[in-house]
Write a protein that holds these residues in place. Sequence first.
Motif, PDB file in Angstrom:
ATOM      1  N   SER A 276      41.642  79.989  45.290  1.00  0.00           N
ATOM      2  CA  SER A 276      41.076  79.145  44.241  1.00  0.00           C
ATOM      3  C   SER A 276      42.181  78.355  43.533  1.00  0.00           C
ATOM      4  O   SER A 276      41.955  77.244  43.063  1.00  0.00           O
ATOM      5  CB  SER A 276      40.299  79.995  43.234  1.00  0.00           C
ATOM      6  OG  SER A 276      41.157  80.840  42.489  1.00  0.00           O
ATOM      7  N   TRP A 277      43.369  78.937  43.448  1.00  0.00           N
ATOM      8  CA  TRP A 277      44.497  78.250  42.813  1.00  0.00           C
ATOM      9  C   TRP A 277      44.855  76.980  43.579  1.00  0.00           C
ATOM     10  O   TRP A 277      45.043  75.918  43.001  1.00  0.00           O
ATOM     11  CB  TRP A 277      45.681  79.203  42.776  1.00  0.00           C
ATOM     12  CG  TRP A 277      46.693  78.938  41.705  1.00  0.00           C
ATOM     13  CD1 TRP A 277      48.004  78.639  41.886  1.00  0.00           C
ATOM     14  CD2 TRP A 277      46.482  78.961  40.295  1.00  0.00           C
ATOM     15  NE1 TRP A 277      48.629  78.480  40.671  1.00  0.00           N
ATOM     16  CE2 TRP A 277      47.716  78.669  39.683  1.00  0.00           C
ATOM     17  CE3 TRP A 277      45.374  79.182  39.493  1.00  0.00           C
ATOM     18  CZ2 TRP A 277      47.869  78.602  38.303  1.00  0.00           C
ATOM     19  CZ3 TRP A 277      45.526  79.129  38.110  1.00  0.00           C
ATOM     20  CH2 TRP A 277      46.757  78.840  37.535  1.00  0.00           C
ATOM     21  N   GLU A 278      44.944  77.111  44.906  1.00  0.00           N
ATOM     22  CA  GLU A 278      45.277  75.955  45.728  1.00  0.00           C
ATOM     23  C   GLU A 278      44.160  74.922  45.712  1.00  0.00           C
ATOM     24  O   GLU A 278      44.408  73.724  45.697  1.00  0.00           O
ATOM     25  CB  GLU A 278      45.564  76.408  47.159  1.00  0.00           C
ATOM     26  CG  GLU A 278      46.890  77.139  47.326  1.00  0.00           C
ATOM     27  CD  GLU A 278      48.067  76.286  46.905  1.00  0.00           C
ATOM     28  OE1 GLU A 278      48.114  75.092  47.295  1.00  0.00           O
ATOM     29  OE2 GLU A 278      48.942  76.790  46.175  1.00  0.00           O
ATOM     30  N   ALA A 279      42.925  75.407  45.695  1.00  0.00           N
ATOM     31  CA  ALA A 279      41.794  74.479  45.704  1.00  0.00           C
ATOM     32  C   ALA A 279      41.694  73.691  44.402  1.00  0.00           C
ATOM     33  O   ALA A 279      41.200  72.563  44.389  1.00  0.00           O
ATOM     34  CB  ALA A 279      40.494  75.257  45.945  1.00  0.00           C
ATOM     35  N   ALA A 280      42.176  74.274  43.300  1.00  0.00           N
ATOM     36  CA  ALA A 280      42.068  73.615  42.001  1.00  0.00           C
ATOM     37  C   ALA A 280      43.203  72.634  41.745  1.00  0.00           C
ATOM     38  O   ALA A 280      43.099  71.781  40.861  1.00  0.00           O
ATOM     39  CB  ALA A 280      42.052  74.663  40.893  1.00  0.00           C
ATOM     40  N   LYS A 281      44.293  72.745  42.506  1.00  0.00           N
ATOM     41  CA  LYS A 281      45.455  71.909  42.252  1.00  0.00           C
ATOM     42  C   LYS A 281      45.105  70.432  42.445  1.00  0.00           C
ATOM     43  O   LYS A 281      44.658  70.020  43.499  1.00  0.00           O
ATOM     44  CB  LYS A 281      46.587  72.334  43.192  1.00  0.00           C
ATOM     45  CG  LYS A 281      47.933  71.774  42.809  1.00  0.00           C
ATOM     46  CD  LYS A 281      49.112  72.425  43.534  1.00  0.00           C
ATOM     47  CE  LYS A 281      48.793  73.092  44.818  1.00  0.00           C
ATOM     48  NZ  LYS A 281      50.002  73.600  45.511  1.00  0.00           N
ATOM     49  N   GLY A 282      45.332  69.649  41.399  1.00  0.00           N
ATOM     50  CA  GLY A 282      45.070  68.218  41.475  1.00  0.00           C
ATOM     51  C   GLY A 282      43.610  67.851  41.365  1.00  0.00           C
ATOM     52  O   GLY A 282      43.243  66.702  41.587  1.00  0.00           O
ATOM     53  N   THR A 283      42.746  68.818  41.016  1.00  0.00           N
ATOM     54  CA  THR A 283      41.311  68.554  40.880  1.00  0.00           C
ATOM     55  C   THR A 283      40.847  69.050  39.504  1.00  0.00           C
ATOM     56  O   THR A 283      41.644  69.445  38.669  1.00  0.00           O
ATOM     57  CB  THR A 283      40.509  69.295  41.969  1.00  0.00           C
ATOM     58  OG1 THR A 283      40.491  70.696  41.677  1.00  0.00           O
ATOM     59  CG2 THR A 283      41.133  69.077  43.344  1.00  0.00           C
ATOM     60  N   SER A 284      39.555  69.056  39.304  1.00  0.00           N
ATOM     61  CA  SER A 284      38.985  69.627  38.082  1.00  0.00           C
ATOM     62  C   SER A 284      38.204  70.902  38.392  1.00  0.00           C
ATOM     63  O   SER A 284      37.359  71.328  37.612  1.00  0.00           O
ATOM     64  CB  SER A 284      38.061  68.599  37.404  1.00  0.00           C
ATOM     65  OG  SER A 284      37.027  68.189  38.297  1.00  0.00           O
ATOM     66  N   ASN A 285      38.487  71.525  39.537  1.00  0.00           N
ATOM     67  CA  ASN A 285      37.761  72.730  39.933  1.00  0.00           C
ATOM     68  C   ASN A 285      38.158  73.926  39.064  1.00  0.00           C
ATOM     69  O   ASN A 285      39.306  74.025  38.616  1.00  0.00           O
ATOM     70  CB  ASN A 285      38.057  73.077  41.393  1.00  0.00           C
ATOM     71  CG  ASN A 285      37.521  72.030  42.348  1.00  0.00           C
ATOM     72  OD1 ASN A 285      36.637  71.263  41.995  1.00  0.00           O
ATOM     73  ND2 ASN A 285      38.073  71.981  43.550  1.00  0.00           N
ATOM     74  N   PRO A 286      37.245  74.870  38.839  1.00  0.00           N
ATOM     75  CA  PRO A 286      37.610  76.115  38.160  1.00  0.00           C
ATOM     76  C   PRO A 286      38.401  77.021  39.101  1.00  0.00           C
ATOM     77  O   PRO A 286      38.484  76.766  40.307  1.00  0.00           O
ATOM     78  CB  PRO A 286      36.252  76.731  37.802  1.00  0.00           C
ATOM     79  CG  PRO A 286      35.332  76.219  38.859  1.00  0.00           C
ATOM     80  CD  PRO A 286      35.818  74.822  39.174  1.00  0.00           C
ATOM     81  N   VAL A 287      38.973  78.076  38.536  1.00  0.00           N
ATOM     82  CA  VAL A 287      39.739  79.030  39.334  1.00  0.00           C
ATOM     83  C   VAL A 287      39.175  80.430  39.125  1.00  0.00           C
ATOM     84  O   VAL A 287      38.620  80.753  38.072  1.00  0.00           O
ATOM     85  CB  VAL A 287      41.243  79.003  38.972  1.00  0.00           C
ATOM     86  CG1 VAL A 287      41.897  77.755  39.505  1.00  0.00           C
ATOM     87  CG2 VAL A 287      41.445  79.109  37.478  1.00  0.00           C
ATOM     88  N   GLU A 288      39.312  81.267  40.167  1.00  0.00           N
ATOM     89  CA  GLU A 288      38.772  82.622  40.139  1.00  0.00           C
ATOM     90  C   GLU A 288      39.831  83.594  39.627  1.00  0.00           C
ATOM     91  O   GLU A 288      40.868  83.794  40.262  1.00  0.00           O
ATOM     92  CB  GLU A 288      38.311  83.038  41.537  1.00  0.00           C
ATOM     93  CG  GLU A 288      37.656  84.424  41.564  1.00  0.00           C
ATOM     94  CD  GLU A 288      37.270  84.858  42.958  1.00  0.00           C
ATOM     95  OE1 GLU A 288      36.472  85.794  43.083  1.00  0.00           O
ATOM     96  OE2 GLU A 288      37.780  84.249  43.939  1.00  0.00           O
ATOM     97  N   MET A 289      39.569  84.223  38.475  1.00  0.00           N
ATOM     98  CA  MET A 289      40.508  85.157  37.864  1.00  0.00           C
ATOM     99  C   MET A 289      40.142  86.597  38.229  1.00  0.00           C
ATOM    100  O   MET A 289      38.961  86.969  38.240  1.00  0.00           O
ATOM    101  CB  MET A 289      40.499  85.001  36.342  1.00  0.00           C
ATOM    102  CG  MET A 289      40.941  83.624  35.872  1.00  0.00           C
ATOM    103  SD  MET A 289      42.608  83.232  36.425  1.00  0.00           S
ATOM    104  CE  MET A 289      42.758  81.535  35.887  1.00  0.00           C
TER     105      MET A 289
END
Length: 301
Positions: A276-289
């Motif tokens: 999720s960290w990589e998917a959120a980089k440079g986007t507005s996506n949330p991240v899974e904690m």
Amino acid sequence: MRALGNDDGGAIIVLAGISLAALMGFVALVTDVGLMEVTRRQLQSGVDGAALAGAWQLPKDSAGAVDMAYDYAARNGLAPSEVTDAHVFRIFQTDEDDAIEVKADRTVNLFFARALGMNTATVGASATAIVAPLKPGDLWPWGVPQSQIGSGYGVMKLGAPDSMTGNFWALDYPPGGGGAAAYRDDIEHGWDDSGDAMPPYDSTEPYSWWVATKTGVIGSTKQATDYLTSMSDTSDPPSCVLADPYHYNPASPPAGFNPRLECWRIGLVPVATDASWEAAKGTSNPVEMIGFAAFYFVDFT
């Protein structure tokens, strides 16, 4: 007589002898002192590992802490005879041991210094590990990928390249919780859940939850981290930097001393899954904690 008076060959021999002695002295300094420094580093590495290993047993098992320290000193290449001391004592606690110190000495056989009458030298090292509770609660608005946990460091915020927009690992507490000013305040003072509940976590293992991300705000990051550094330098209590534990008396602590590490540079940071960290980089996506980690803020670069 005039010919003998002009003969300075003897002076050359004397000067050459003096120069050779000086040269031997410099060689001894470079070679033997270098050997002593290598030995000191080896000892320091050994006692550092021993003290940290022993601290894992504190404050509940003082005897076990000492035993563990000796065990790990041997694992780090120290002979039993070289460990001159391993003992526990109290710094923060009044009824339990919460610190351990390990000392070691090693005799070094010198080489070139023998010409100066020095055959051996003793090198020593010591290390102290302290166990203390961290102030719970406030969160910094950054996350760290799970793969960085245990590496000893973490990058918690990326700068946005000139040609890109979007999220660069800043978090939003709570979703839609405010702009740059709110983000800056969360860095400077930590975010706490004062009625604005975090998103509900998934009740099935691994009990993760998704947190919104914040875009941009690189200027606010610099301003806020400068504030953390400034406040740490001027306002951190002695418990944050304890240079000489032997001058701390639990019955009469220094002014401002607090048995909890309430330091401006120490904060809690959510741990995110790598994917999720990589998917959120440079986007507005949330991240899974999936958890939290305590970090000591070092620098903004």
